[in-house]
Design an enzyme around this catalytic site. Structure first.
Site, PDB file in Angstrom:
ATOM      1  N   ASP A  55       0.821  -1.216   0.000  1.00  0.00           N
ATOM      2  CA  ASP A  55       0.000   0.000   0.000  1.00  0.00           C
ATOM      3  C   ASP A  55       0.849   1.258   0.000  1.00  0.00           C
ATOM      4  O   ASP A  55       0.400   2.308   0.426  1.00  0.00           O
ATOM      5  CB  ASP A  55      -0.928   0.002   1.214  1.00  0.00           C
ATOM      6  CG  ASP A  55      -0.166  -0.062   2.527  1.00  0.00           C
ATOM      7  OD1 ASP A  55       1.054  -0.291   2.491  1.00  0.00           O
ATOM      8  OD2 ASP A  55      -0.800   0.132   3.579  1.00  0.00           O
ATOM      9  N   LYS A  73       5.019   1.693  15.764  1.00  0.00           N
ATOM     10  CA  LYS A  73       3.915   2.509  16.302  1.00  0.00           C
ATOM     11  C   LYS A  73       4.176   2.932  17.746  1.00  0.00           C
ATOM     12  O   LYS A  73       3.495   2.476  18.684  1.00  0.00           O
ATOM     13  CB  LYS A  73       2.589   1.743  16.202  1.00  0.00           C
ATOM     14  CG  LYS A  73       2.373   1.100  14.840  1.00  0.00           C
ATOM     15  CD  LYS A  73       1.163   1.591  14.125  1.00  0.00           C
ATOM     16  CE  LYS A  73       1.183   1.285  12.651  1.00  0.00           C
ATOM     17  NZ  LYS A  73       1.340  -0.066  12.190  1.00  0.00           N
ATOM     18  N   ASP A  81       1.873   6.418   2.137  1.00  0.00           N
ATOM     19  CA  ASP A  81       1.141   5.211   2.525  1.00  0.00           C
ATOM     20  C   ASP A  81      -0.330   5.487   2.229  1.00  0.00           C
ATOM     21  O   ASP A  81      -0.893   6.456   2.737  1.00  0.00           O
ATOM     22  CB  ASP A  81       1.368   4.950   4.027  1.00  0.00           C
ATOM     23  CG  ASP A  81       0.499   3.837   4.593  1.00  0.00           C
ATOM     24  OD1 ASP A  81       1.026   3.026   5.363  1.00  0.00           O
ATOM     25  OD2 ASP A  81      -0.711   3.779   4.280  1.00  0.00           O
TER      26      ASP A  81
HETATM   27  N1  GDD Z   1      -0.301 -11.599   3.223  1.00  0.00           N
HETATM   28  C1  GDD Z   1      -0.501 -10.820   4.285  1.00  0.00           C
HETATM   29  N2  GDD Z   1      -0.941 -11.385   5.450  1.00  0.00           N
HETATM   30  N3  GDD Z   1      -0.281  -9.500   4.168  1.00  0.00           N
HETATM   31  C2  GDD Z   1      -0.491  -8.716   5.260  1.00  0.00           C
HETATM   32  C3  GDD Z   1      -0.950  -9.238   6.490  1.00  0.00           C
HETATM   33  C4  GDD Z   1      -1.188 -10.652   6.570  1.00  0.00           C
HETATM   34  O1  GDD Z   1      -1.597 -11.206   7.612  1.00  0.00           O
HETATM   35  N4  GDD Z   1      -1.070  -8.208   7.372  1.00  0.00           N
HETATM   36  C5  GDD Z   1      -0.694  -7.088   6.715  1.00  0.00           C
HETATM   37  N5  GDD Z   1      -0.347  -7.396   5.434  1.00  0.00           N
HETATM   38  C6  GDD Z   1       0.122  -6.469   4.395  1.00  0.00           C
HETATM   39  C7  GDD Z   1      -0.819  -5.299   4.153  1.00  0.00           C
HETATM   40  O2  GDD Z   1      -1.707  -5.616   3.083  1.00  0.00           O
HETATM   41  C8  GDD Z   1       0.138  -4.160   3.779  1.00  0.00           C
HETATM   42  O3  GDD Z   1       0.425  -4.159   2.401  1.00  0.00           O
HETATM   43  C9  GDD Z   1       1.411  -4.505   4.526  1.00  0.00           C
HETATM   44  O4  GDD Z   1       1.321  -5.889   4.879  1.00  0.00           O
HETATM   45  C10 GDD Z   1       1.610  -3.640   5.785  1.00  0.00           C
HETATM   46  O5  GDD Z   1       0.459  -3.737   6.593  1.00  0.00           O
HETATM   47  P1  GDD Z   1      -0.372  -2.443   7.052  1.00  0.00           P
HETATM   48  O6  GDD Z   1      -1.541  -2.935   7.816  1.00  0.00           O
HETATM   49  O7  GDD Z   1      -0.610  -1.527   5.906  1.00  0.00           O
HETATM   50  O8  GDD Z   1       0.652  -1.831   8.086  1.00  0.00           O
HETATM   51  P2  GDD Z   1       0.845  -0.295   8.492  1.00  0.00           P
HETATM   52  O9  GDD Z   1       0.641   0.621   7.355  1.00  0.00           O
HETATM   53  O10 GDD Z   1       0.051  -0.048   9.724  1.00  0.00           O
HETATM   54  O11 GDD Z   1       2.406  -0.285   8.911  1.00  0.00           O
HETATM   55  C11 GDD Z   1       3.390  -0.836   8.057  1.00  0.00           C
HETATM   56  O12 GDD Z   1       3.732   0.060   7.019  1.00  0.00           O
HETATM   57  C12 GDD Z   1       4.353   1.314   7.458  1.00  0.00           C
HETATM   58  C13 GDD Z   1       4.696   2.111   6.195  1.00  0.00           C
HETATM   59  O13 GDD Z   1       3.559   2.358   5.446  1.00  0.00           O
HETATM   60  C14 GDD Z   1       4.626  -1.170   8.926  1.00  0.00           C
HETATM   61  O14 GDD Z   1       5.505  -1.924   8.101  1.00  0.00           O
HETATM   62  C15 GDD Z   1       5.318   0.115   9.446  1.00  0.00           C
HETATM   63  O15 GDD Z   1       6.529  -0.221  10.095  1.00  0.00           O
HETATM   64  C16 GDD Z   1       5.626   1.041   8.271  1.00  0.00           C
HETATM   65  O16 GDD Z   1       6.195   2.269   8.746  1.00  0.00           O
HETATM   66 MG    MG Z   2      -0.118   0.504   5.466  1.00  0.00          MG
END
Ligand code: GDD
Ligand code: MG
Length: 365
Positions: free
Chosen positions: A116, A167, A228
Site C-alpha cells: 500500500d 507505532k 502510505d
Molecule cells: N499476506 C498478508 N498477510 N499481508 C499482510 C498481512 C497478513 O496477515 N497483514 C498485513 N499485510 C500487508 C498489508 O496488506 C500491507 O500491504 C502490509 O502488509 C503492511 O500492513 P499495514 O496494515 O498496511 O501496516 P501499516 O501501514 O500499519 O504499517 C506498516 O507500514 C508502514 C509504512 O507504510 C509497517 O511496516 C510500518 O513499520 C511502516 O512504517
Molecule cells: Mg499501510
C-alpha cells in the site's frame, strides 16, 4: 538499468484488510482498488519489473479471490505467483509462507514490498547498497513529520539500524523522524529463519530479533516521493499524484490534468481536473465539477454537482447540485439532489440518501 544476476524475486504483501479505507475495502482489497486507472498493485508490480525483478510472489489473504481473478487475465510482463494464507499470518508470517515459492539461493537478495505504499525509491540502488554492505536485511527509510503511525528506525552514523520501534506510544520512543517506508531487501536465508505456521509480525518480532542478535541490518534514507495509501485522503492524494505525474509509475505513461477511461461520458460543459481519475462507463453530467477525486466505474455525477478530494464508489449515483468534499461514497450508494457531504463522511455501499437529508454547511440554522 540494473539487472542483478540471480536477484529476480520479490514478495508483495497484499493480505491486509485495509480497515481504514472501509467501506471501499468491503468488496475489494486495498491493493486492488483502482488508482489512476489500474489496480494500485499494478503500479508497484510494474515498478519492480522495470527495476529488473522478473518474479513476484503475491502474498494474499483477505479477498485472495479478487487478486486471482485479476492476475489470471493480466499480462504485466513479469511472472506472478499467488500464495494465499488460510488464516492471515501477519507481515512476517506472510513472508515465511511465500518461502516455498522462492527459487533464489540462500545468500541472494529478495525484495519485500508492503502493498500500500506509493514511492519513487530507487529499487536497484537499495539492492546495490544491500550487496555492497553485505547486509542481512536492508530497510528503505524516509523522514516524516509525525512518525507515530509507523515503524521508527534510528540509525547509527555508519547507517546501521540500532532499533525498530513499531507505532511508538510514548514520547521517549520518538527518537527519530526516520520511518520504515515499507520496502526491504532480505538475504534469503533470513526468511528461512522466520518461524512457520503461526502469525509473525516482521516489525514487532523479526526486526527486533535480528537486532538483538548479531545480524547486520542497514538503512537507506530516501527523501523522494513516499505515501502510505492507508486513509481515504491519502488514497485520493496518491491517485492524484500519479495522474499528474508527481508520483512516478510505468502504468501512467502520459501524466496530465485528468485520466478518463473508455466508455465514460463527460458533458461538454462539465470539468474533470486536478488529477482526477474517472473509471469506465462513468457519466459526468452538465456543469458538474470534479476536482482531485477518484470516480470508480459506472458511477454517475449529477448535473451541477461539485466533487472535491473524494472517492465515489462503483455504480454510485450522485444527484444534481450536490457538494461532496473529502468524502467516501461506497459502491452503489444513491445520493439525492442537493446533498452536501463534507470531510470525513463515509457513506456505506448501497445506502440511499434522499435529497437534502444531510447538510453540514456553515450556514445551517
Ligand atoms: N499476506 C498478508 N498477510 N499481508 C499482510 C498481512 C497478513 O496477515 N497483514 C498485513 N499485510 C500487508 C498489508 O496488506 C500491507 O500491504 C502490509 O502488509 C503492511 O500492513 P499495514 O496494515 O498496511 O501496516 P501499516 O501501514 O500499519 O504499517 C506498516 O507500514 C508502514 C509504512 O507504510 C509497517 O511496516 C510500518 O513499520 C511502516 O512504517
Ligand atoms: Mg499501510
Amino acid at each position: 538499468m540494473w539487472q542483478a544476476e540471480g536477484m529476480t524475486e520479490a514478495v508483495l504483501l497484499v493480505g491486509g484488510q485495509g480497515t481504514r479505507l472501509r467501506p471501499l475495502t468491503i468488496n475489494t482489497p486495498k491493493p486492488m482498488l483502482p488508482v489512476a486507472g489500474v489496480p494500485f498493485t499494478v503500479h508497484q508490480i510494474t515498478r519492480a519489473r522495470d527495476a529488473g525483478v522478473t518474479r513476484i510472489i503475491l502474498a494474499t489473504s483477505y479477498r485472495a479471490d479478487v487478486f486471482r481473478e485479476f492476475i489470471d487475465d493480466a499480462d504485466l510482463g513479469i511472472e506472478i505467483v499467488i500464495a494465499t494464507e488460510d488464516e492471515p499470518l501477519g507481515t512476517g508470517g506472510a513472508i515465511r509462507h511465500a518461502l516455498p515459492h522462492l527459487t533464489s539461493g540462500p545468500d541472494d537478495p529478495v525484495l519485500i514490498f508492503n502493498g500500500d505504499v506509493l514511492t519513487g525509491v530507487d529499487i536497484a540502488g537499495l539492492v546495490r547498497h544491500h550487496e555492497a554492505t553485505n547486509s542481512d536485511v536492508t530497510l528503505y527509510l524516509t523522514p516524516v513529520e509525525d512518525p507515530r503511525a509507523y515503524g521508527l528506525v534510528p540509525l547509527d552514523e555508519s547507517g546501521r539500524v540500532i532499533a525498530f520501534l513499531e507505532k511508538p506510544t510514548t514520547l521517549e520512543e520518538i527518537v527519530t523522524d526516520l520511518i520504515n517506508a515499507g520496502c526491504y531487501v532480505f538475504r534469503k536465508s533470513v526468511i528461512d529463519s522466520i518461524p512457520s505456521g503461526r502469525p509473525v509480525s516482521v516489525e514487532r518480532e523479526t526486526f527486533p530479533g535480528l537486532l538483538a542478535g548479531d545480524s547486520l541490518v542497514t538503512g537507506v534514507v530516501d527523501r523522494g516521493y513516499w505515501l502510505d495509501l492507508g486513509t481515504p485522503l491519502a488514497f485520493v492524494q496518491g491517485s492524484r499524484d500519479l495522474v499528474l505525474g508527481a508520483a512516478p509509475s510505468p502504468a501512467v505513461p502520459n501524466p496530465g490534468p485528468s485520466l478518463v477511461l473508455g466508455g465514460s461520458q463527460i458533458a461538454p460543459d462539465a470539468t474533470v481536473t486536478g488529477g482526477s481519475s474517472v473509471g469506465r462507463n462513468v457519466e459526468v453530467r452538465a456543469g458538474a465539477y470534479v476536482d482531485g477525486s477518484v470516480i470508480f466505474d459506472s458511477a454517475v455525477i449529477g448535473s451541477g454537482s461539485r466533487i472535491y478530494n473524494s472517492i465515489v464508489g462503483a455504480g454510485a449515483v450522485i444527484g444534481s447540485n450536490c457538494c461532496i468534499e473529502g468524502a467516501v461514497i461506497g459502491d452503489g450508494a444513491m445520493i439525492g439532489d442537493g446533498n452536501e457531504l463534507l470531510t470525513g463522511v463515509r457513506v456505506w455501499p448501497d445506502t440511499n440518501l434522499a435529497a437534502l437529508t444531510v447538510r453540514f454547511s456553515s450556514d445551517r440554522t
